[in-house]
Design an enzyme around this catalytic site. Structure first.
Site, short mmCIF file in Angstrom:
data_model
loop_
_atom_site.label_atom_id
_atom_site.label_comp_id
_atom_site.label_asym_id
_atom_site.label_seq_id
_atom_site.Cartn_x
_atom_site.Cartn_y
_atom_site.Cartn_z
N HIS A 277 -14.12 2.07 14.97
CA HIS A 277 -14.31 3.36 14.09
C HIS A 277 -14.50 2.77 12.78
O HIS A 277 -13.62 2.20 11.91
CB HIS A 277 -13.10 3.87 14.11
CG HIS A 277 -12.59 4.47 15.34
ND1 HIS A 277 -12.18 3.59 16.30
CD2 HIS A 277 -12.57 5.90 15.70
CE1 HIS A 277 -11.67 4.45 17.48
NE2 HIS A 277 -11.84 5.74 17.16
N GLU B 239 13.28 15.09 16.78
CA GLU B 239 13.45 13.97 17.82
C GLU B 239 12.10 12.84 17.57
O GLU B 239 12.39 11.78 17.60
CB GLU B 239 13.57 14.35 19.29
CG GLU B 239 14.82 15.05 19.54
CD GLU B 239 14.72 16.53 19.22
OE1 GLU B 239 15.80 17.27 19.54
OE2 GLU B 239 13.77 17.17 18.48
N ASP C 82 24.60 24.94 30.86
CA ASP C 82 23.32 24.99 30.03
C ASP C 82 22.10 25.17 30.85
O ASP C 82 20.99 25.44 30.31
CB ASP C 82 23.14 23.87 29.01
CG ASP C 82 24.07 23.92 27.79
OD1 ASP C 82 24.52 25.01 27.39
OD2 ASP C 82 24.22 22.95 27.08
N GLY D 275 -5.95 13.47 10.64
CA GLY D 275 -5.35 13.57 12.05
C GLY D 275 -3.90 13.48 12.04
O GLY D 275 -2.95 13.96 12.69
N HIS E 92 18.08 22.18 30.04
CA HIS E 92 18.61 21.18 29.54
C HIS E 92 19.16 19.81 30.71
O HIS E 92 19.92 19.09 30.05
CB HIS E 92 19.90 21.55 28.74
CG HIS E 92 19.81 22.22 27.57
ND1 HIS E 92 18.93 23.32 27.32
CD2 HIS E 92 20.40 22.10 26.43
CE1 HIS E 92 18.79 23.58 26.13
NE2 HIS E 92 19.75 22.96 25.29
N GLY F 288 -1.74 3.98 16.25
CA GLY F 288 -2.78 4.43 17.01
C GLY F 288 -2.57 5.90 17.17
O GLY F 288 -3.32 6.88 16.89
N HIS G 199 -17.33 8.45 12.69
CA HIS G 199 -15.96 8.47 12.68
C HIS G 199 -15.69 7.18 13.93
O HIS G 199 -14.71 6.29 13.57
CB HIS G 199 -15.45 9.73 13.12
CG HIS G 199 -14.00 9.48 13.47
ND1 HIS G 199 -12.80 9.59 12.95
CD2 HIS G 199 -13.18 9.43 14.92
CE1 HIS G 199 -11.63 9.38 13.51
NE2 HIS G 199 -12.00 9.37 14.86
N HIS H 176 -7.12 3.95 14.18
CA HIS H 176 -8.10 3.57 14.63
C HIS H 176 -9.17 2.81 13.60
O HIS H 176 -10.04 2.18 13.89
CB HIS H 176 -8.92 5.03 14.85
CG HIS H 176 -8.78 5.95 13.87
ND1 HIS H 176 -7.82 6.97 13.58
CD2 HIS H 176 -9.67 6.24 13.01
CE1 HIS H 176 -8.11 7.45 12.42
NE2 HIS H 176 -9.21 7.08 12.04
#
Length: 747
Positions: A109, A494, A553, A240, A557, A198, A346, A149
C-alpha cells in the site's frame, strides 16, 4: 553514569523482549545533554495556506473547498521548494523507500506512506524521544500506525532513525518469507513496532491502552521531585479506522479518561478501497471528536505544511486534560502524476512507468532504496541522542530508587516483567469440605488475592463488574481524577476493551491486564482477542456465564460453540475450571503466561469443591482426579471440564459400584495438555484404552480428537433454551445418567 540497579533493569527489559518468532533544525523537544553518548544497556503540491491560524481551525470547510476533486489528474501540480530543502529531501526519502519496497514486492500500500510522510518525518525526526539501539527503553514515546496497511511508512522511519531491525536488506525483502518487514506491523517481528495492527480501528484502541498505562504509572509513581514516568503516545489513523466502530468506542473512553498525552493524527485523505469516502462516510469527524471530549485541530495542508504540523503538535502538547485529534488533510499517493488522490494508489504497486513518472515529478534522481548522504547524516544523530535520553533516565531512576525504594521496586517489576518472588503463594487453596461456590465468585477471590502481590494487575469489565465479579475491593476506579486506581470501567464496549487491554499489556512486560464480560459476548471482541494471541499480549479474559448453566436468560446468552472456537485459535489458552483449586490454577497459568493470553470460562451456578483437583494439575492441562484402576488400565475414562466435571465424578461413583474400573480426568485446557510430554499424555489417556466418554455443556466439535473414534462425546450441538439451569441440563442430556449409559456402551 547509571547505577548498577538501572543497568540490571535495562538488561532485563532487553532479555524479556526478544523477538520470539520467525531531520530539521527546528525541534519540539530539548536535545539531551552530550555528557553520555554511549549506548546504555538499561533499560510537493502547493500549500493551501501557510498561516498558523489555518492549522488550528476547527471548522469544516464547505465540501468543495475542503476536499480535492476526485480526479487523479488534479494532483498533478508543480512542486514548489519548501524553505527547508533538507526536510523536503528527507520526506521524499520516506516516500520513495515506501514506493520502492512496494514495487519490488509487487504488493503493498504505497498511497498512505506517500501522503503521510510529512507527519511521519516531523514525529520521528523532531518530536519523539526514543533510543534506536534499545527499542524497549521504558520511557520512550510510543507510536502506533493504526492504519497498518501503510506500514512502509513506519519501516522507512525506523530505517532512517537507525533501528537495527530495519536495514536496507529488510526494506528490500518487504512482505517476503522470514522478513522483519511484514505486510502489516507486527510487534513480535520488528523491534520498534509497539503493537500489531492491520484490522482497522484496533490500533487507535491499542494507543488508548498505551496512554492509559502511562497515565496510570505516572499517577502511581511520579513524585514532586521526580517525574520518572513521562512519555507520549502518538497514533496515525485513517478513514477506515474512523469508520470501524471500535475506534469510536475507544476514543469515547479516551475522552472520558482525559488522556492528555495521547495525540492522534487523522490522515484525512478521503480515499478508501472502493473510492472516495463520499460514497459511505460523510459525517463531520471533527464535531464527533469534540463531542467525545477531544481537543481537535485541523492541519489543512498535510502535504507540505511542515510548520502547520509542528504548530499543531505544540498546541496538542499544551492541552493536558484531554486527548488531541489532529486532522491532517493529505493527498493519498502524493506526487504520483496519474494515481494520486485515487483509490488505485491505495493497495497496489504504482507500476514501473508510474514510479518513473513520480520520480520525475518529485525531482528524485536516485536509484531504488537510495538514502541521500545528507539525509543519512541528518538522521544519524538519533543514535547518540537516543542513548543520551536513556542514560539520563537511568541516572534519574537510580536517584529515584534511593529516595523511594518501595515504589522503585514495584515500578521495576512492571518495567521488566519480573514478578515478585513467591507471588503464587497468595493463591487460595480449597478442600472438598470448603463450601461450594460459582467459579465467577472464586475468580474474584483470586483477583483480589493477586492484586495485593502483583503491582501490574489492572482491569475491569464491560459494565458487568457486579456480575462478572471482577472488582478489586481494595482499589477505587481508574478515572480522569484518579488514574492511580486499578479498577477500569470500560462500559458496554467489549471490542475496544479487548484492544485497550492489548495496549496495556504491550506497554510494559509486567502489566497484567484483565477484562471481563459474559462468555457469549466474546463474539463482540473476538478480533481483539485474536490480536492478543497473534501479538503475544498476555491479557487475561475473565468470561463468566459460560454455558446453559446460566439458565433463564436463554440462548442469546448461552455460549455453545465458543469453547471450541477458542481452542481452534493459535497461541491462546482456553481454560475452564471446575472448582476452587482449578480456578486458582487457572490464574497461576494465566499470570505465568505473559506471551500467551488466557480465556477463563467461569460458571454462574455454584459448584462443589471436588476431591483430587489441584493447581498443579491445571498446569498440565489434563490430569486424573480419581482412579480405582491399576497399571494404567482403566475400563473406561470419563473426561469433563468445568461444571461437568462434577457430573463425570458422580457417574464414576455409580459405575464403580457396579465393579467398573473408572478413571476421571479433568481436561481444563487442551492447549496445556498438548504442551506435555508424550509420556505424560500416555499416563493420563493411555492409547490402549479406547473406552472414553467426554461431557461438556457445549458443542461436541473437536472432542473426537480426545475420545477417539470408539469413544462418545456428550454435549450440545444446538442452541440453548430459556429455563432454569437444572431443567435445561436434564432436557439436553447433560447428566450423570447419560454418562453412565455412554460408558456402558463403549466398554
Amino acid at each position: 553514569m547509571a547505577s548498577s540497579s538501572s543497568l540490571t533493569l535495562s538488561q532485563a527489559i532487553l532479555s524479556r523482549s526478544t523477538i520470539s518468532r520467525h531531520g530539521s533544525a527546528q525541534q519540539l523537544h530539548p536535545s539531551p545533554t552530550s555528557a553520555a553518548l554511549s549506548i546504555p544497556s538499561f533499560s510537493g503540491l502547493k500549500a493551501a495556506s501557510s498561516s498558523a491560524a489555518a492549522s488550528v481551525s476547527r471548522r469544516r470547510a464547505p465540501a468543495a473547498a475542503a476536499r480535492l476533486p476526485v480526479r487523479a489528474s488534479a494532483a498533478v501540480e508543480t512542486l514548489e521548494k519548501t524553505t527547508d530543502a533538507l526536510v523536503e529531501k528527507s520526506v521524499n526519502t520516506i516516500r520513495f523507500l515506501a514506493i520502492d519496497a512496494v514495487e519490488k514486492a509487487n504488493s503493498g500500500h504505497p498511497g498512505l506512506p506517500m501522503g503521510c510522510a510529512p507527519m511521519g518525518h516531523v514525529l520521528y525526526d523532531e518530536v519523539m524521544r526514543y533510543n534506536p539501539k534499545n527499542p524497549y527503553w521504558f520511557n520512550r514515546d510510543r507510536f502506533v500506525l493504526s492504519a497498518g496497511h501503510g506500514c512502509m511508512l513506519q519501516y522507512a522511519l525506523l530505517h532512517l532513525a537507525g533501528y537495527d531491525a530495519v536495514k536496507e536488506e529488510d526494506l528490500k525483502s518487504f512482505r517476503q518469507w522470514g522478513s522483519k518487514t511484514p505486510g502489516h506491523p507486527e510487534n513480535f517481528e520488528t523491534p520498534g513496532v509497539e503493537v500489531t495492527t492491520g484490522p482497522l480501528g484496533q490500533g487507535i484502541a491499542n494507543a488508548v491502552g498505551l496512554a492509559l498505562a502511562e497515565s496510570h504509572l505516572a499517577a502511581r509513581y511520579n513524585k514532586p521531585d521526580s517525574k520518572i514516568v513521562d512519555h507520549y503516545t502518538y497514533c496515525i489513523l485513517g478513514d477506515g479506522c474512523q469508520m470501524e466502530g471500535i475506534s469510536n468506542e475507544a476514543c469515547s473512553l479516551a475522552g472520558h479518561w482525559g488522556l492528555g498525552k495521547l495525540i492522534a493524527f487523522y490522515d484525512d485523505n478521503h480515499i478508501s478501497i472502493d473510492g472516495d469516502t463520499e460514497i459511505a462516510f460523510t459525517e463531520n469527524v471533527d464535531t464527533r471528536f469534540e463531542a467525545l471530549g477531544w481537543h481537535v485541530i485541523w492541519v489543512k495542508n498535510g502535504n507540505t505544511g511542515y510548520d502547520e504540523i509542528r504548530d499543531a503538535i505544540k498546541e496538542a502538547k499544551s492541552v493536558t486534560d484531554k486527548p488531541t485529534l489532529i486532522k491532517v488533510t493529505t493527498t493519498i499517493g502524493f506526487g504520483s502524476p496519474n494515481k494520486a488522490n485515487s483509490y488505485s494508489v491505495h493497495g497496489a504497486a504504482l507500476g514501473t512507468k508510474e514510479v518513473e513518472a513520480t520520480r520525475e515529478n518529485l525531482g528524485w534522481p536516485y536509484e531504488p532504496f537510495h538514502v541521500p548522504d545528507e539525509v543519512k547524516k541528518h538522521w544519524s544523530r538519533h543514535t547518540p541522542e537516543g542513548a543520551a535520553y536513556e542514560s539520563e533516565w537511568n541516572s534519574k531512576f537510580a536517584e529515584y530508587e534511593k529516595k523511594y525504594p518501595e515504589e522503585a521496586a514495584e515500578l521495576k517489576s512492571i518495567i521488566t516483567g519480573e514478578l515478585p518472588s513467591g507471588w503464587e503463594k497468595a493463591l487460595p487453596k480449597y478442600t472438598p469440605e470448603t463450601p461450594g461456590d460459582a467459579t465467577r465468585n472464586l475468580s474474584q477471590t483470586n483477583l483480589n488475592a493477586l492484586a495485593k502481590v502483583l503491582p501490574g494487575l489492572i482491569g475491569g469489565s464491560a459494565d458487568l463488574a457486579s456480575s462478572n465479579m471482577t472488582l478489586l475491593k481494595m482499589f477505587g476506579d481508574y478515572q480522569k481524577k484518579t488514574p492511580e486506581e486499578r479498577n477500569v470501567r470500560f462500559g458496554v464496549r467489549e471490542h475496544s476493551m479487548g484492544a485497550i487491554c492489548n495496549g496495556i499489556a504491550l506497554h510494559s512486560p509486567g502489566f497484567i491486564p484483565y477484562c471481563a464480560t459474559f462468555f457469549v459476548f466474546t463474539d463482540y471482541m473476538r478480533s481483539a482477542m485474536r490480536i492478543s494471541a497473534l501479538s503475544e499480549a498476555g491479557v487475561i479474559y475473565v468470561m463468566t456465564h459460560d454455558s446453559i448453566g446460566l439458565g433463564e436468560d436463554g440462548p442469546t446468552h448461552q455460549p455453545i460453540e465458543h469453547l471450541a472456537s477458542f481452542r481452534a485459535m493459535p497461541n491462546i489458552l482456553m481454560l475452564r475450571p471446575a472448582d476452587g483449586n482449578e480456578t486458582a490454577g487457572c490464574y497461576k497459568v494465566a499470570v505465568d503466561n505473559r506471551k500467551r493470553p488466557s480465556v477463563l470460562a467461569l460458571s454462574r451456578q455454584k459448584l462443589p469443591n471436588l476431591a483430587g483437583t489441584s493447581i498443579e494439575g491445571v498446569e498440565k492441562g489434563g490430569y486424573t482426579i480419581s482412579d480405582n484402576s491399576s497399571d494404567n488400565k482403566p475400563d473406561v475414562i470419563l473426561i469433563g471440564t468445568g461444571s461437568e466435571l462434577e457430573i463425570a465424578a458422580k457417574a464414576a461413583d455409580e459405575l464403580r459400584k457396579e465393579g467398573k474400573k473408572v478413571r476421571v480426568v479433568s481436561f481444563v485446557s487442551w492447549e496445556l495438555f498438548e504442551d506435555q510430554s508424550a509420556e505424560y499424555k500416555e499416563s493420563v489417556l493411555p492409547s490402549a484404552v479406547t473406552a472414553r466418554v467426554s461431557i461438556e455443556a457445549g458443542t461436541t466439535f473437536g472432542w473426537h480428537k480426545i475420545v477417539g473414534s470408539k469413544g462418545k462425546a456428550i454435549g450440545i450441538d444446538k442452541f440453548g433454551a430459556s429455563a432454569p439451569a437444572g431443567k435445561i441440563y436434564k432436557e439436553y442430556g447433560i447428566t450423570a445418567e447419560a454418562v453412565i449409559a455412554a460408558a456402558k456402551e463403549v466398554c
